[in-house]
Motif scaffolding. Structure first.
Motif, mmCIF file in Angstrom:
data_model
loop_
_atom_site.group_PDB
_atom_site.id
_atom_site.type_symbol
_atom_site.label_atom_id
_atom_site.label_comp_id
_atom_site.label_asym_id
_atom_site.label_seq_id
_atom_site.Cartn_x
_atom_site.Cartn_y
_atom_site.Cartn_z
ATOM 1 N N ARG A 93 -8.143 1.033 1.132
ATOM 2 C CA ARG A 93 -6.857 1.304 0.345
ATOM 3 C C ARG A 93 -6.689 0.228 -1.027
ATOM 4 N NH1 ARG A 93 -2.011 1.741 4.434
ATOM 5 N NH2 ARG A 93 -2.885 0.194 5.417
ATOM 6 N N LYS A 137 0.350 14.319 -5.039
ATOM 7 C CA LYS A 137 -0.155 14.742 -3.739
ATOM 8 C C LYS A 137 -0.679 16.025 -3.954
ATOM 9 C CE LYS A 137 2.997 11.581 -1.517
ATOM 10 N NZ LYS A 137 3.213 10.820 -2.526
ATOM 11 N N GLY A 139 -5.422 6.378 -7.005
ATOM 12 C CA GLY A 139 -6.006 6.197 -5.592
ATOM 13 C C GLY A 139 -7.331 5.678 -5.349
ATOM 14 N N MET A 192 1.548 8.056 -6.178
ATOM 15 C CA MET A 192 0.201 8.990 -6.463
ATOM 16 C C MET A 192 0.727 10.426 -6.161
ATOM 17 S SD MET A 192 -2.563 6.819 -4.456
ATOM 18 C CE MET A 192 -2.773 5.145 -4.628
ATOM 19 N N PHE A 212 -7.301 1.443 -4.168
ATOM 20 C CA PHE A 212 -6.124 1.940 -5.165
ATOM 21 C C PHE A 212 -6.217 1.038 -6.483
ATOM 22 C CE2 PHE A 212 -3.049 2.856 -1.484
ATOM 23 C CZ PHE A 212 -4.185 3.885 -1.029
ATOM 24 N N ARG A 244 -5.444 12.944 1.175
ATOM 25 C CA ARG A 244 -5.475 11.684 0.741
ATOM 26 C C ARG A 244 -6.798 11.064 0.969
ATOM 27 N NH1 ARG A 244 -0.450 11.513 3.059
ATOM 28 N NH2 ARG A 244 -0.906 10.452 5.050
ATOM 29 N N GLU A 256 1.011 4.228 -2.819
ATOM 30 C CA GLU A 256 0.407 5.526 -2.375
ATOM 31 C C GLU A 256 1.768 6.605 -2.724
ATOM 32 O OE1 GLU A 256 -1.676 7.941 1.421
ATOM 33 O OE2 GLU A 256 -1.339 5.722 1.331
ATOM 34 N N GLU A 257 3.030 6.287 -2.748
ATOM 35 C CA GLU A 257 4.261 6.967 -3.128
ATOM 36 C C GLU A 257 4.214 7.415 -4.227
ATOM 37 O OE1 GLU A 257 7.470 4.936 -1.639
ATOM 38 O OE2 GLU A 257 7.143 5.198 0.385
ATOM 39 N N TYR A 275 0.845 -1.004 -0.115
ATOM 40 C CA TYR A 275 0.055 -0.107 0.068
ATOM 41 C C TYR A 275 0.680 1.413 0.100
ATOM 42 C CZ TYR A 275 -4.204 -3.003 1.305
ATOM 43 O OH TYR A 275 -5.211 -3.752 1.220
ATOM 44 N N GLN A 276 1.994 1.168 0.764
ATOM 45 C CA GLN A 276 2.611 2.433 1.001
ATOM 46 C C GLN A 276 3.362 2.681 -0.582
ATOM 47 O OE1 GLN A 276 5.293 2.331 4.349
ATOM 48 N NE2 GLN A 276 3.719 2.250 5.764
#
Length: 240
Positions: free
Chosen positions: A164, A17, A198, A15, A167, A126, A12-13, A8-9
């Motif tokens: 999540r 922001k 996301g 995506m 995503f 987020r 997310e990185e 997940y991290q």
């Protein structure tokens, strides 16, 4: 591959922001006119699923004029990929007043976890986009899903439900859900929309997210309040 949390991290990185959108200028703001997205037999269904916006709009979903045409193009693209599939639009314009309230609520719910104001803003973003960069209040963003023979397909998570596994590239959904997500993404991008990975259902045109994704010099549309926008039946403008 690491733990589920690690995956997940990593997703997310990748995506974009809030900081990526904050400095994107709006370079072309025309008269604020929102057009009703209307169904097209066999290609596009339009069904509002949000009770709060329905209090303002009734059953109508409003978007900018090019978005109406692009939704039809995406629906046609889907049909070329799989005749049994239909694009369903479930959300469009969101009043700026509603976006602001939702963001403020998200921010307050996270305040104790993020004492730094900048980190707090990013964390809240987020969950609910910062109003000044949000796509829904511009009329350029939509939430969509797929129907097969008139029935919703498995997309891995319900549309517009925070998770999540929403995503787009989460590996923790079924093979069918993964493939449907890629079909949807392919059709929407073929029509000119920018994806937000996301949320598998979220696509936009003309807002800051679209401008940043496609490296355009600026956004075409700014945020607007529902009261200030002129609402138009598309049949009163151009035959679709």
């Amino acid at each position: 591959m690491g733990t589920r949390e690690d995956v997940y991290q990593l997703l997310e990185e990748k995506m974009l922001k809030y900081a990526d959108y904050a400095e994107v200028p709006v370079i072309e703001v025309d008269e604020v006119v929102l057009f009703e997205a209307v169904p097209q037999q066999g290609v596009l269904r339009v069904e509002h699923i949000d009770a709060e916006m329905s209090e303002l709009t009734g059953r109508a979903i409003y978007v900018r004029r090019p978005v109406v045409d692009m939704l039809y193009a995406a629906g046609q693209e889907l049909k070329s990929l799989d005749r049994s599939l239909t694009l369903r639009v479930v959300y469009g314009f969101r009043a700026l007043e509603v976006q602001t309230r939702l963001f403020d609520e998200a921010k307050e719910s996270l305040r104790q976890q993020y004492p730094d104001e900048n980190e707090l803003t990013e964390a809240a973003h987020r969950h609910v986009a910062v109003p000044s960069v949000a796509g829904y209040p511009t009329g350029g963003a939509v939430a969509v899903e797929l129907l097969r023979d008139g029935e919703p397909v498995d997309m891995g998570t319900p549309v517009m439900q925070a998770d999540r596994d929403a995503f787009t590239f989460s590996p923790f959904v079924s093979r069918d859900a993964w493939e449907y997500r890629q079909l949807l993404r392919r059709a929407m991008m073929a029509a000119g929309f920018a994806p937000f990975d996301g949320e598998w259902w979220h696509f936009s045109y003309g807002d800051k997210e679209w401008a940043r994704y496609y490296r355009r010099p600026g956004a075409l549309y700014d945020q607007v309040s529902f009261a200030d926008a002129q609402k138009v039946d598309p049949d009163a403008d151009l035959a679709l």
